[in-house]
Structure formats: structure tokens, C-alpha cells
Write an enzyme that holds these catalytic residues in place. Structure first.
Site, short mmCIF file in Angstrom:
data_model
loop_
_atom_site.label_atom_id
_atom_site.label_comp_id
_atom_site.label_asym_id
_atom_site.label_seq_id
_atom_site.Cartn_x
_atom_site.Cartn_y
_atom_site.Cartn_z
N HIS A 136 0.85 -1.20 0.00
CA HIS A 136 0.00 0.00 0.00
C HIS A 136 0.88 1.24 0.00
O HIS A 136 1.00 1.96 0.99
CB HIS A 136 -0.93 0.00 1.21
CG HIS A 136 -2.04 0.99 1.12
ND1 HIS A 136 -3.31 0.71 1.55
CD2 HIS A 136 -2.08 2.26 0.64
CE1 HIS A 136 -4.08 1.77 1.35
NE2 HIS A 136 -3.35 2.72 0.81
N HIS A 138 1.82 4.89 -1.59
CA HIS A 138 1.60 6.10 -2.38
C HIS A 138 2.99 6.61 -2.77
O HIS A 138 3.73 7.08 -1.89
CB HIS A 138 0.88 7.17 -1.56
CG HIS A 138 -0.51 6.81 -1.15
ND1 HIS A 138 -1.63 7.43 -1.67
CD2 HIS A 138 -0.98 5.90 -0.25
CE1 HIS A 138 -2.72 6.93 -1.11
NE2 HIS A 138 -2.35 5.99 -0.24
N LYS A 219 -5.86 -0.40 -8.92
CA LYS A 219 -6.37 0.14 -7.67
C LYS A 219 -7.64 0.91 -7.99
O LYS A 219 -7.65 1.77 -8.87
CB LYS A 219 -5.35 1.06 -7.01
CG LYS A 219 -5.88 1.82 -5.79
CD LYS A 219 -6.21 0.87 -4.63
CE LYS A 219 -6.78 1.63 -3.44
NZ LYS A 219 -5.84 2.59 -2.86
N HIS A 221 -10.24 3.45 -6.23
CA HIS A 221 -10.24 4.34 -5.07
C HIS A 221 -11.45 5.25 -5.10
O HIS A 221 -11.82 5.79 -6.15
CB HIS A 221 -8.96 5.16 -5.04
CG HIS A 221 -8.70 5.82 -3.72
ND1 HIS A 221 -9.43 6.91 -3.28
CD2 HIS A 221 -7.81 5.55 -2.73
CE1 HIS A 221 -8.99 7.29 -2.09
NE2 HIS A 221 -8.01 6.47 -1.73
N ASP A 223 -11.86 8.25 -4.21
CA ASP A 223 -11.66 9.63 -4.63
C ASP A 223 -11.80 9.78 -6.15
O ASP A 223 -12.01 10.89 -6.65
CB ASP A 223 -10.29 10.14 -4.17
CG ASP A 223 -10.25 10.39 -2.68
OD1 ASP A 223 -11.15 9.91 -1.97
OD2 ASP A 223 -9.30 11.06 -2.21
N HIS A 248 -10.25 0.62 -2.39
CA HIS A 248 -10.58 1.53 -1.29
C HIS A 248 -12.03 1.92 -1.56
O HIS A 248 -12.31 2.66 -2.51
CB HIS A 248 -9.63 2.73 -1.33
CG HIS A 248 -9.98 3.86 -0.42
ND1 HIS A 248 -9.04 4.47 0.39
CD2 HIS A 248 -11.13 4.53 -0.19
CE1 HIS A 248 -9.60 5.46 1.06
NE2 HIS A 248 -10.89 5.52 0.72
N HIS A 274 -6.91 -1.12 3.97
CA HIS A 274 -7.37 -0.64 5.29
C HIS A 274 -8.82 -1.04 5.54
O HIS A 274 -9.73 -0.22 5.62
CB HIS A 274 -7.16 0.86 5.47
CG HIS A 274 -7.39 1.70 4.26
ND1 HIS A 274 -8.59 1.75 3.60
CD2 HIS A 274 -6.57 2.54 3.61
CE1 HIS A 274 -8.49 2.58 2.59
NE2 HIS A 274 -7.27 3.07 2.57
N HIS A 322 -6.87 13.64 2.19
CA HIS A 322 -7.97 13.57 1.23
C HIS A 322 -8.51 14.94 0.86
O HIS A 322 -9.65 15.08 0.44
CB HIS A 322 -9.06 12.63 1.75
CG HIS A 322 -8.61 11.21 1.73
ND1 HIS A 322 -8.57 10.46 0.58
CD2 HIS A 322 -8.12 10.42 2.71
CE1 HIS A 322 -8.09 9.26 0.85
NE2 HIS A 322 -7.80 9.22 2.14
N ARG A 338 -15.36 8.28 9.34
CA ARG A 338 -14.31 7.28 9.13
C ARG A 338 -13.56 6.91 10.40
O ARG A 338 -13.03 5.80 10.50
CB ARG A 338 -13.31 7.79 8.08
CG ARG A 338 -13.77 7.46 6.68
CD ARG A 338 -12.93 8.11 5.61
NE ARG A 338 -11.51 7.86 5.70
CZ ARG A 338 -10.67 8.09 4.68
NH1 ARG A 338 -11.15 8.55 3.53
NH2 ARG A 338 -9.38 7.88 4.80
N ASP A 362 0.34 2.51 3.78
CA ASP A 362 -0.41 3.71 3.35
C ASP A 362 0.52 4.92 3.44
O ASP A 362 0.20 5.95 4.02
CB ASP A 362 -1.66 3.91 4.19
CG ASP A 362 -2.74 4.72 3.48
OD1 ASP A 362 -2.45 5.24 2.39
OD2 ASP A 362 -3.85 4.84 4.02
#
Length: 569
Positions: A136, A138, A219, A221, A223, A248, A274, A322, A338, A362
Site C-alpha cells: 500500500h 503512495h 487500484k 479508489h 476519490d 478503497h 485498510h 484527502h 471514518r 499507506d
């Protein structure tokens, strides 16, 4: 035959069968299950020792002759906790067992032959594990890579293009051009690397193009919009190309609830990131998917172990990661939905039950890239202190729990992403990505890291000193980091489709390039020591978590092991 005391034996050759070793300052006790070295025939390098020609070194060189032998190592692996010599040849683990001179010693196999071309590394008193795998990532800053490497992680999987807002929030390298840049950038680093493409589209051609450009999976996600349609299309293409899909899910439940996501997945294999939910995902009950047979559930390290500071720390992290604004009421409500102490408290327990299978970081997006290994062992220790020994343990040790937690950052992420043929464990035939630990510093500060069979990082003293040990002693890059050696010592993982089309030659890559495989024919049952399935429910009003009808939780710790004691300076 002359005998020596057990204390003398351990001081010379390291622990043997039945001896126990404490891991760092934890309450975790490893017991040596078997010793494959032969009493009286042990290898030992140095003045007046046995690793010399006519004794433990053969004077008849053979094609099996090792490049490097690690002597008398205590191997801690999902395959067992045992003592052995480790032979390395051509960058891979050639043999595990009794090494030496087969012309003079009993029990030496051809794949553990020591000869004039063999280097020696004293493993007596050290623990050897496989290099960690963090799935995970980034890829926000390249400085993450040496930071993770120094912690014992030797493989990083994720996505990104640098500190763009898309990367700050999502582990995605979108599109052929961005994948090209990242695959070329990977050439620089001492780390195995693999990149995830954007799965947030219903356009199959776009999805396929990214896999053929070198991505090892998708992935999806929230967003970018985690819709049932995107999930279905990404899985369809993943099934065609044999790559993994990581997800995610939709915190706001905009496109559907957890039941809709599971319906879109439709029994197909998926790696959930997660899975507790503080890092994102259907609020408040994404955690329930962890019990499903087709889900490979992971945690990220900001929520493990659960401590008195966890809840407060997460709010600020979430707002930054985020792109949220504290002045906007809806953004604050999004963050509040969350961060649920009840589900975070259950997460530690689900790890101890083997329901959560993988740990990851993460990195720079709520998680700490250099703490995957440390926090995994802190969680194991916290759970032992709170819940006692696991019922599966045999004997007065914690071997089962140790294998359970080690598997979460070694073999299980390797299986999940189709690289277990190459890395993830200390087994013959696998790449020699090995981490050597002093037991007192286990899980916190490696002693040395071997990458592709060559020493890449080590604690090292003053280069102008007369011996290697004078202070200041700190991590320094070794020769595997430099020149063209780094190309031989490291791997870039790509899809089988990209591999078959010659992505290495197309992009002019010099590192080893290897294809991922067997990503789609796996289930939760393939997760070593972490294959428990169960019916999980979350009370929608109180957020309490129930496993097969019984509430599960844990207490927040006010003190953890492997912490400030090891970081005084």
C-alpha cells in the site's frame, strides 16, 4: 566426544533446538523447532575456526559451489522457526540446511557446498527473515524507498507519480505514459517495485492498455469514484490478464453500500485496503468484508496497534490526505464517519484471530512507510499482553503467533500480488532478499539487509576507523546499492502481458523484470496463518463489531513495545 555446556554452545554457534529467544522487548518468545546443523560439524569462520580448505571448505570446486553462506542462522519464517546454514548462489537461496565440505563432513548436500569462491557471513546469534513486502504505497516522494528499505522492507507495491494530489490520496499510476516514467524511475533504487494502474473506469480498453504498459494490477479508489460498474469492469479485465485488484471503497456510500460492493465483486478475489475503515471505505461497516472467502483483507499501520492516541491523531491526517477543509461542515462529517474507535479496537483482535491477513503502510497518506514491520510486531505483543497465548500454540512459546504476524508482511502480500514464486519467504529457489536482526533489536532496527544475494545496507562504523565498529555507527549503503550491481540485485514486477511484449526492451530497462502470476486463482484460504473466515456484523448505531454473534474489541494501549527505548538517539 567432548561436550560443552548449552551456554557455551549458544555463545559460539547460536541457539539450538529447544532454546528460546525473546523478540526485542516484547513478550513474544520464539523457540527453535529444529537445528539442521550437525553437532560437532558446525561451520565457523575466523582464526582457528573450521571454514578453511580441507576442513569445512572443499578444495574441489563444483558448479554447485556457493557464492555466499550464512552460517548457523536462526530462521524465522512462515515455514518454521529453525536453525540452519543458508546458501546463496546467483542471487537466489540455493540451499538451507547443513553447509560445508561434502568430502569431509556428513550431511552436506550438493546445494550447500562451500568452496574457494564462497564468501562467509556469520549468522550465529542473529535472526534471519525474508524481506518485508508493503503493498500500500503512495509513491509521493522517492525518499520513501530508502526509509522503507532501512526498516527491512525489500518490496514495495503501489502507485503514484510524485506529490500530485491524485497520488497524495490514491495509490494509482494512471495511464501508459505515467507508467513508463515510473518504470524508468524504478531503475535507480534498491527495492523491488511494482505499480498499480487506475481501475476507476468502465472502459475495458483503457484498463487493458495500462496492464499491457506494465502495471501489475488495478487500484480502485473512492476519490476517483468506486462504483459497482468500475469494480465489475476492473475485475473482468483482471481475470483476463491474471492481475490483482485492490480497492478503497465508498466511505459516503454514494454509489452503494457494502452489500452493493460485494454484489459487484460477485465472489471474485479482491485485495481490500485498510479494511477496518479509518483509512476509508463504506462507513461504518466495511470491516465486515474481512470475513469473506474471496477477500484478502489488509490493515494499514496508522490504526495498529490501537492506542490512547490513535483516534485524536487520525483527524488531522485525514483532512490533509484527502484534500478536505475543516471549514466545510460536510468535510468534517466525512472525516468523523471514518474515525470510529469501536472498529479500530476490533481491528487488533481480528488480526490476532487470523481474520485480517496483511499489514501495509499507506505511505505518507496516513501511514508511516518505515513502520510496517515494527507496528505489526507491536500489535502482536499488545494482543499477547491483553489476550494471552493463542490456543493454537504448542509448547511454552509463541511460535504460532509469531508465524501469524510475520506472514502478514511477507508471504501473504506476496501471494496476493502474484510474486510469491520469487519473494516473501526463506525458501530454496527464491530471491535472496534477507534481513538479519539482532534479537534485541528485532522488528525495529535490522543489522544488515541482503538484496538479491548481495549486501545492500548495514550498520557500519566510521569509514576512517581501523576496524568496522567504532562510532558513529549507523545505516550506510553497501555495494549492492551502487553501479550496475543494483540492476542485478533488484526486480521490477510487471504483468505477464507486458513481459511477453518485451516491456524491458521497449523502455530500455536494465533491472531484472519479472511477471506476476496466479493472482486470480487464490482465496482467503491461501493466506498463510491468516485464513480465518467468519460472519462479521457492525451495529450501525454503536459501531460495535460482532464475529459470529460475539462482540470483539480490545483496549487502547498506553504503552507499546519496540518504541522509545530503541530510539533514544
Amino acid at each position: 566426544m567432548k561436550k560443552i555446556s548449552r551456554k557455551e554452545y549458544v555463545s559460539m554457534y547460536g541457539p539450538t533446538t529447544g532454546d528460546k529467544v525473546r523478540l526485542g522487548d516484547t513478550d513474544l518468545i520464539a523457540e527453535v523447532e529444529h537445528d539442521y546443523t550437525i553437532y560437532g560439524e558446525e561451520l565457523k569462520f575466523g582464526g582457528g575456526k573450521t571454514l578453511r580448505e580441507g576442513m569445512s571448505q572443499s578444495n574441489n570446486p563444483s558448479k554447485e559451489e556457493l557464492d555466499l553462506i550464512i552460517t548457523n542462522a536462526l530462521i524465522v519464517d512462515y515455514t518454521g522457526i529453525y536453525k540452519a546454514d543458508i546458501g546463496i548462489k546467483d542471487g537466489k537461496i540455493a540451499g538451507i540446511g547443513k553447509g560445508g565440505n561434502k568430502d569431509m563432513q556428513d550431511g552436506v548436500k550438493n546445494n550447500l557446498s562451500v568452496g574457494p569462491a564462497t564468501e562467509a557471513l556469520a549468522g550465529e546469534g542473529l535472526i534471519v527473515t525474508a524481506g518485508g513486502i508493503d503493498t500500500h504505497i503512495h509513491f509521493i516522494s522517492p525518499q520513501q524507498i530508502p526509509t522503507a528499505f532501512a526498516s527491512g522492507v525489500t518490496t514495495m507495491i503501489g502507485g503514484g507519480t510524485g506529490p500530485a494530489d491524485g497520488t497524495n490520496a490514491t495509490t494509482i499510476t494512471p495511464g501508459r505514459r505515467n507508467l513508463k516514467w515510473m518504470l524508468r524511475a524504478a531503475e535507480e533504487y534498491s527495492m523491488n517495485l511494482g505499480f498499480l494502474a487506475k481501475g476507476n473506469t468502465s472502459n475495458d480498453a483503457s484498463l487493458a492498455d495500462q496492464i499491457e504498459a506494465g502495471a501489475i494490477g488495478f487500484k480502485i479508489h473512492e476519490d476517483w469514484g468506486t462504483t459497482p460498474s468500475a469494480i465489475n469492469h476492473a475485475l473482468d479485465v483482471a481475470d483476463k490478464y491474471d492481475v490483482q485488484v485492490a480497492i478503497h471503497t465508498d466511505t459516503l456510500n454514494e454509489a452503494g453500500c457494502v452489500e452493493d460492493t460485494m454484489a459487484a465483486i460477485a465472489g471474485r478475489t479482491m485485495h481490500t485496503f485498510h479494511t477496518e475503515g479509518a483509512g476509508g471505505g463504506h462507513a461504518p461497516d466495511i470491516i465486515k468484508v474481512a470475513g469473506e472467502h474471496n477477500i484478502l483483507p489488509a490493515s494499514t499501520n496508522p490504526t495498529i496497534p490501537f492506542t490512547v492516541n490513535t483516534e485524536a491523531e487520525h483527524m488531522d491526517m485525514l483532512m490533509v490526505c484527502h484534500h478536505l477543509d475543516k471549514s466545510i461542515k460536510e468535510d468534517v462529517q466525512f472525516a468523523d464517519s471514518r474515525i470510529r474507535p469501536q472498529t479500530i479496537a476490533a481491528e487488533d483482535t481480528l488480526h490476532d484471530m487470523g481474520i485480517f491477513s496483511i499489514t501495509s503502510s499507506d505511505s505518507q497518506a496516513m501511514g508511516r512507510v518505515g513502520e510496517v514491520i515494527t507496528r505489526t510486531w507491536q500489535t502482536a505483543d499488545k494482543n499477547k499482553k491483553e489476550f494471552g497465548r493463542l490456543k493454537e500454540e504448542k509448547g511454552d512459546n509463541d511460535n504460532f503467533r509469531i508465524k501469524r504476524y510475520l506472514s502478514k508482511y511477507t508471504i501473504n502480500p506476496a501471494i496476493a500480488h502474484g510474486i510469491s514464486e520469487y519473494v516473501g519467504s526463506v525458501e530454496v529457489g527464491k530471491v535472496a532478499d534477507l534481513v538479519l536482526w539482532s534479537p534485541a533489536f528485532f522488528g525495529v532496527k535490522p543489522n544488515m539487509i541482503i538484496k538479491g544475494g548481495f549486501i545492500a545496507l548495514s550498520q557500519m562504523g566510521d569509514a576512517n576507523a581501523s576496524i568496522p565498529t567504532p562510532q558513529p555507527v549507523y545505516y550506510r549503503e553497501m555495494f549492492a546499492h551502487h553501479g550496475k550491481a543494483k540492476y542485478d540485485a533488484n526486480i521490477t514486477f510487471v504483468s505477464q502481458a507486458a513481459y511477453d511484449k518485451g516491456i524491458k526492451e521497449e523502455l530500455g530497462l536494465e533491472r531484472q523484470v519479472l511477471p506476476v502470476k496466479n493472482c486470480r486463482n487464490i482465496t482467503k484460504k491461501d493466506m498463510q496463518f491468516n485464513d480465518t473466515t467468519a460472519h462479521i456484523e457492525v451495529n450501525p448505531e454503536t459501531y460495535h463489531v460482532f464475529v459470529d454473534g460475539k462482540e470483539v474489541t480490545s483496549k487502547p494501549a498506553n504503552k507499546v513495545s519496540l518504541a522509545q527505548l530503541f530510539s533514544i538517539f
